[in-house]
Scaffold this motif. Structure first.
Motif, short mmCIF file in Angstrom:
data_model
loop_
_atom_site.label_atom_id
_atom_site.label_comp_id
_atom_site.label_asym_id
_atom_site.label_seq_id
_atom_site.Cartn_x
_atom_site.Cartn_y
_atom_site.Cartn_z
N THR A 511 0.83 -1.21 0.00
CA THR A 511 0.00 0.00 0.00
C THR A 511 0.87 1.26 0.00
O THR A 511 1.73 1.41 0.87
N PRO A 512 0.64 2.16 -0.95
CA PRO A 512 1.40 3.42 -0.93
C PRO A 512 1.02 4.24 0.30
O PRO A 512 -0.07 4.11 0.83
N ILE A 513 1.95 5.09 0.74
CA ILE A 513 1.68 5.96 1.88
C ILE A 513 1.50 7.38 1.36
O ILE A 513 2.35 7.86 0.60
N VAL A 514 0.42 8.01 1.78
CA VAL A 514 0.20 9.40 1.36
C VAL A 514 0.47 10.32 2.56
O VAL A 514 -0.03 10.08 3.66
N VAL A 515 1.28 11.34 2.34
CA VAL A 515 1.60 12.28 3.41
C VAL A 515 0.41 13.22 3.61
O VAL A 515 -0.05 13.86 2.67
N ARG A 516 -0.11 13.27 4.86
CA ARG A 516 -1.29 14.08 5.15
C ARG A 516 -0.91 15.51 5.55
O ARG A 516 0.25 15.88 5.49
N ASP A 517 -1.93 16.23 5.99
CA ASP A 517 -1.71 17.61 6.44
C ASP A 517 -0.62 17.67 7.50
O ASP A 517 -0.51 16.78 8.33
N GLU A 518 0.13 18.73 7.46
CA GLU A 518 1.21 18.96 8.42
C GLU A 518 2.29 17.88 8.36
O GLU A 518 3.07 17.72 9.29
N GLY A 519 2.30 17.10 7.27
CA GLY A 519 3.40 16.15 7.07
C GLY A 519 3.29 14.85 7.83
O GLY A 519 4.29 14.16 8.02
N TYR A 520 2.08 14.46 8.28
CA TYR A 520 1.94 13.20 9.01
C TYR A 520 1.73 12.01 8.08
O TYR A 520 1.10 12.15 7.03
N VAL A 521 2.27 10.85 8.47
CA VAL A 521 1.95 9.60 7.77
C VAL A 521 1.55 8.56 8.82
O VAL A 521 1.97 8.63 9.97
N THR A 522 0.73 7.61 8.40
CA THR A 522 0.38 6.49 9.27
C THR A 522 0.82 5.20 8.58
O THR A 522 0.54 5.01 7.39
N LEU A 523 1.55 4.38 9.31
CA LEU A 523 1.99 3.10 8.75
C LEU A 523 1.32 1.96 9.50
O LEU A 523 1.20 2.00 10.72
N ARG A 524 0.91 0.94 8.74
CA ARG A 524 0.47 -0.32 9.33
C ARG A 524 1.37 -1.38 8.71
O ARG A 524 1.31 -1.60 7.50
N ILE A 525 2.19 -1.99 9.52
CA ILE A 525 3.25 -2.85 8.98
C ILE A 525 3.17 -4.26 9.54
O ILE A 525 3.17 -4.45 10.76
N PRO A 526 3.11 -5.27 8.66
CA PRO A 526 3.06 -6.66 9.13
C PRO A 526 4.34 -7.04 9.89
O PRO A 526 5.36 -6.35 9.79
N SER A 527 4.27 -8.15 10.63
CA SER A 527 5.42 -8.58 11.43
C SER A 527 6.60 -8.98 10.55
O SER A 527 6.41 -9.43 9.42
N ARG A 528 7.82 -8.77 11.06
CA ARG A 528 9.04 -9.28 10.45
C ARG A 528 9.22 -8.95 8.98
O ARG A 528 9.43 -9.83 8.14
N THR A 529 9.10 -7.67 8.64
CA THR A 529 9.22 -7.30 7.23
C THR A 529 10.21 -6.16 7.04
O THR A 529 10.60 -5.50 8.00
N LEU A 530 10.60 -5.97 5.81
CA LEU A 530 11.42 -4.83 5.42
C LEU A 530 10.92 -4.36 4.06
O LEU A 530 10.93 -5.12 3.10
N THR A 531 10.43 -3.13 4.01
CA THR A 531 9.91 -2.60 2.75
C THR A 531 10.65 -1.33 2.38
O THR A 531 10.94 -0.50 3.24
N VAL A 532 10.97 -1.22 1.08
CA VAL A 532 11.63 -0.01 0.57
C VAL A 532 10.60 0.80 -0.21
O VAL A 532 9.95 0.27 -1.11
N PHE A 533 10.46 2.06 0.15
CA PHE A 533 9.55 2.97 -0.56
C PHE A 533 10.38 4.02 -1.30
O PHE A 533 11.50 4.32 -0.91
#
Ligand SMILES: [Ca+2]
Ligand SMILES: [Ca+2]
Ligand SMILES: [Ca+2]
Ligand SMILES: [Ca+2]
Length: 839
Positions: A511-533
């Motif tokens: 899932t892409p991450i979109v930067v919200r107002d004031e520069g906030y992001v929310t991540l939901r990340i599965p266990s034991r992973t490494l993702t490069v964006f």
């Protein structure tokens, strides 16, 4: 003439680089390595255990060859490597580092061990008979160079094999040494202290064995593990070593050296050895030399990192990154705070400006990273290694899930289980191959400066950082926990910016991450992973939700007792999360715009915690978050149980056990006293051994004893079997086992534990020595955060563990140097024990 002019130019260039590097940015400095070693990935091979290309050289007829015995030669050789170059190249590897190919002491009767590994030289200028001939070595170099691959030779300058010793002040020669009683190369053959002329030549340091590794003098001039210490201040020795090793560069075309035991030799030696007109670097363009200085830094401490970097001022252009290896182990395997790794990565930013770091997760001298963990954890560690600046080294067999440090890849060798292991279809082989390919197509993984955005101070969990170089910026998200995590935080991108996932090392998020107002992001990340964006060019339109939410908790508030927290919202539902754990989710339906929840500090560990609220309005689009709010749990430490144990009962259940005979064994396994305390749901277990020793530089501060501690919660059903200790209770069961040595620690649940196998690893407790006590911190998270320990029992046992062989020391009738005596192999592996009972 022309040559000296060229040298002057090189000199000016070096001065310029040095001057510029003080003003250049990090990535400018690293980009200078472009096209060179920083772009490469190496593969490390232990020659004897890799592949047997010529069975006729296996057995030299001196009893030194026996593939059933891990202490002896197994038959691997240089031709065997030539036969497998395509297998290695197929992984995307650019070069190999081989263990020393030089003629060795094949068998040392003083320690009952062989020189199959190559680090016990007999002649530095000759190929060992087991590994082949000079022609075989040249053929290997040629075959590699034809495929555009490099050859790194492991070299030793600190010592030869073990041909003499001082015992009780008396000099002895190892006359039973195989195949010769002394080195055969001049001047290293002049090793008889009792011969005045040889003594005066001072080829060796005439000193006893090192018995204290923190004594700087001993470290440089005494005998490391009994190996005969060369007098590396003697010009004749320096010249002989330089001549010996220059030979391999000139004759075979070796492209670089890995220098063994570098910290046991004074730094000035390397200035002479590498630099100057006669130095090794003058022999070949782009020669690489990386040193082994096995030092570890404590969390948030960098003295060892700086000590390693100091070798860049003494001839080395690169160094093995031991502190990163330790940190990856602590954090990815051990479940310790990702903030430890954040600190280490930022320390490395500075060190990489001074020279290249050679990175690894394990090698031939330690337990394999993959030992005892599921493959996705090893993949996560490799994914991390292969997306960080430095030159990564993959230890052979990693791609085939090896767990035994020195097991053989070929079926005729020790530890192979009679099978060949060159499987190019294994998932791990292809994982590494793909990861290397990704590395090669993304310059930020090779020259990027690390900037940490978010880390976890409590334990395992998220680590978020960017890698930035001139060409690109990558955004890396790691979750080292065994459960999914959520985080809400600020980044340095414009609102509307989209971060696209471009690589998932171990099944992360798409899932892409979109930067919200004031520069906030929310991540939901599965266990034991490494993702490069990667930052996408496209900007998203932002929806402005009308939902609001707030709670009555001050950032940094102290909590010492049960506390109700109230909140205000216009949302349909709110969700509360503790410490970024998705599994901690608590759903509340507000009434009249109000809601509340309780914080119970007794179910939490002391220290800082995080609470986050997600509020959902009429639909999912109408979702908002609070900031992550921190609160601090403060609780007192309470003694739950303490017990004194008799002296002299370190004799096993039969009363007949005897310590190994090596001089470094004292009475470490005799338990004198133990106690258990709690701070909230965290347990602190303290054990006082009769002797605390540090003969082998254990990072946790004690050696020659390992504790297996079994914890029983009476409300749970566990098992009575003590894994690998030849013992089982039929009227008592345990739910968690702590394994603690001077080097490593683990906590296992009883799930999956059998008499031959530990249970399921949950993490790695902190272990240290304080005022003669070994202390072990067992976090409440691992124990299910119990509200009380009433009725719990703890069974403490002592034995000793062999870290290189990764097994408990054997028990036999006769004690030997590293074998416990006075029993049978099937008797319980328990030297001393005691019970802690909590009322
Ligand atoms: Ca062979
Ligand atoms: Ca030395
Ligand atoms: Ca010796
Ligand atoms: Ca005792």
């Amino acid at each position: 003439m022309a040559e000296s002019k060229q040298r002057n130019l090189v000199f000016i260039a070096i001065v310029l680089v040095v001057l510029l590097s003080s003003v250049l940015s990090f990535s400018d400095v690293l980009t200078q390595y472009k096209g060179g070693w920083a772009d490469k990935v190496l593969y490390m091979i232990m020659i004897d255990r890799f592949n047997d290309g010529d069975p006729s050289n296996n057995n030299q007829g001196k009893g030194e060859y026996d593939p059933r015995d891990g202490a002896k030669y197994s038959g691997g050789d240089l031709r065997g490597i030539v036969d497998k170059i395509d297998y290695i190249k197929g992984l995307g590897i650019d070069g190999i580092w081989i263990t020393p190919p030089v003629a060795n002491q094949w068998w040392d009767p003083w320690v009952n061990y062989g020189g199959y590994h190559g680090y016990w030289a007999r002649d530095f200028k000759k190929v060992d008979e087991h590994f082949g001939t000079l022609e075989d070595y040249k053929a290997l170099a040629n075959a590699l160079h034809k495929k555009d691959m490099k050859l790194i030779q492991d070299i030793v300058v600190n010592h030869v094999g073990n041909y003499f010793r001082f015992r009780n002040g008396k000099f002895e020669l190892n006359t039973g040494s195989v195949p010769t009683p002394a080195p055969t190369q001049y001047p290293f053959n002049l090793n008889n202290y009792n011969d005045q002329a040889q003594r005066d030549k001072a080829i060796y340091h005439w000193t006893p064995d090192i018995n204290n590794y923190s004594d700087a003098e001993q470290k440089l001039y005494y005998q490391m593990s009994g190996l005969d210490d060369l007098n590396t201040e003697n010009p004749e020795v320096i010249e002989a070593l330089r001549d010996s090793y220059a030979y391999w560069v000139k004759e075979v075309g070796v492209d670089g050296f890995r220098v063994d035991t570098a910290m046991y030799v004074q730094k000035a030696f390397f200035d002479e050895f590498f630099k100057g007109e006669k130095g090794i670097f003058a022999l070949k363009k782009d020669f690489i030399a990386f040193g082994e200085t096995w030092l570890s830094s404590k969390p948030y401490e960098n003295s060892s990192d700086m000590e390693i970097a100091s070798y860049f001022d003494h001839g080395f252009n690169s160094m093995l990154d031991f502190t990163l290896m330790e940190e990856i182990k602590r954090v990815v395997k051990g479940g310790q705070p990702t903030d430890f790794l954040a600190y280490r990565l930022q320390t490395r930013n500075e060190i990489l400006k001074k020279g290249l770091l050679v990175t690894f997760i394990d090698n031939h001298d330690m337990e394999r990273f993959g030992k005892g963990v599921t493959p996705n954890i090893t993949m996560q560690a490799l994914g991390l290694l292969l997306t960080l600046p430095g030159m990564p080294v993959i230890y052979y067999g990693t791609e085939q899930y090896f767990e035994e440090t020195r097991a053989s890849m070929f079926k005729g060798g020790w530890g192979s289980f009679g099978e060949n292991h060159f499987n190019e279809k294994s998932d791990m082989y292809n994982f590494i191959k793909d990861a290397i390919e990704f590395r090669k197509s993304h310059p930020a993984t090779r020259y990027g400066e690390v900037n940490v955005i978010l880390s976890e101070k409590r334990g395992s969990g998220l680590l978020v950082y960017t890698l930035k170089c001139a060409e690109e910026e990558l955004f890396i998200v790691l979750n080292t926990a065994n459960d999914p995590r959520i985080a809400n935080f600020k980044v340095n991108y414009e609102p509307g910016t989209t971060l696209e996932p471009i690589y998932n090392f171990v099944g992360g998020t798409s899932t892409p991450i979109v930067v919200r107002d004031e520069g906030y992001v929310t991540l939901r990340i599965p266990s034991r992973t490494l993702t490069v964006f990667k930052v996408s060019e496209e900007k998203s339109e932002l929806f402005k939700p009308s939902t609001t939410v707030s709670i009555a908790l001050e950032d940094g508030e102290k909590i010492t007792a049960l506390k109700e927290i109230s909140g205000i919202t216009n949302a349909r539902a709110v969700y509360v999360y503790f410490n970024r754990k998705i599994e901690s989710e608590l759903k509340i339906e507000p009434k009249d715009g109000k809601f509340s929840f309780t914080i119970d500090p007794f179910k939490l560990d002391p220290g800082e915690h995080i609470v986050l609220i997600r509020a959902v309005g009429r639909n999912v689009k109408e979702t908002v978050y609070t900031d992550e709010i921190r609160f601090v749990v403060e609780l007192e430490k309470k003694v739950l149980s303490e017990v004194k144990d008799p002296l002299d009962d370190d004799i096993g259940f039969t009363g007949t056990y005897l310590y190994p005979t090596d001089a470094t064994f004292k009475r470490q396994m005799d338990i004198v006293e133990a106690k258990v305390e709690n701070i909230g749901s965290t347990l602190v277990i303290s054990i006082k051994p009769r002797d605390v020793t540090k003969s082998w530089r254990p990072p946790n501060g004690f050696d020659h004893v390992t504790y297996q501690i079994f914890i029983d919660d009476p409300n749970r059903e566990g098992t009575g079997v003590l894994p690998l200790q030849n013992y089982a209770f039929d009227n008592w069961d345990w739910d968690w086992e702590i394994f603690a040595t001077g080097w490593s620690s683990a906590i296992y649940s009883a799930q999956g534990a059998t008499k031959d196998k530990f249970g399921t690893q949950l993490g790695s407790p902190e272990v240290f020595v304080e005022d003669g006590w070994v202390k072990i911190i067992v976090k409440g998270d691992w124990l299910g955060n119990p509200a009380s320990f009433s009725g719990w029992t703890i069974y403490v046992t002592s034995w000793d563990y062999d870290g290189i062989e990764s097994k408990f020391r054997p028990l036999q009738q006769e004690p030997k140097a590293y074998i416990i005596g006075g029993g049978n192999p099937t008797d319980p592996l328990i030297m001393d024990d005691l019970w802690l009972e909590i009322k």
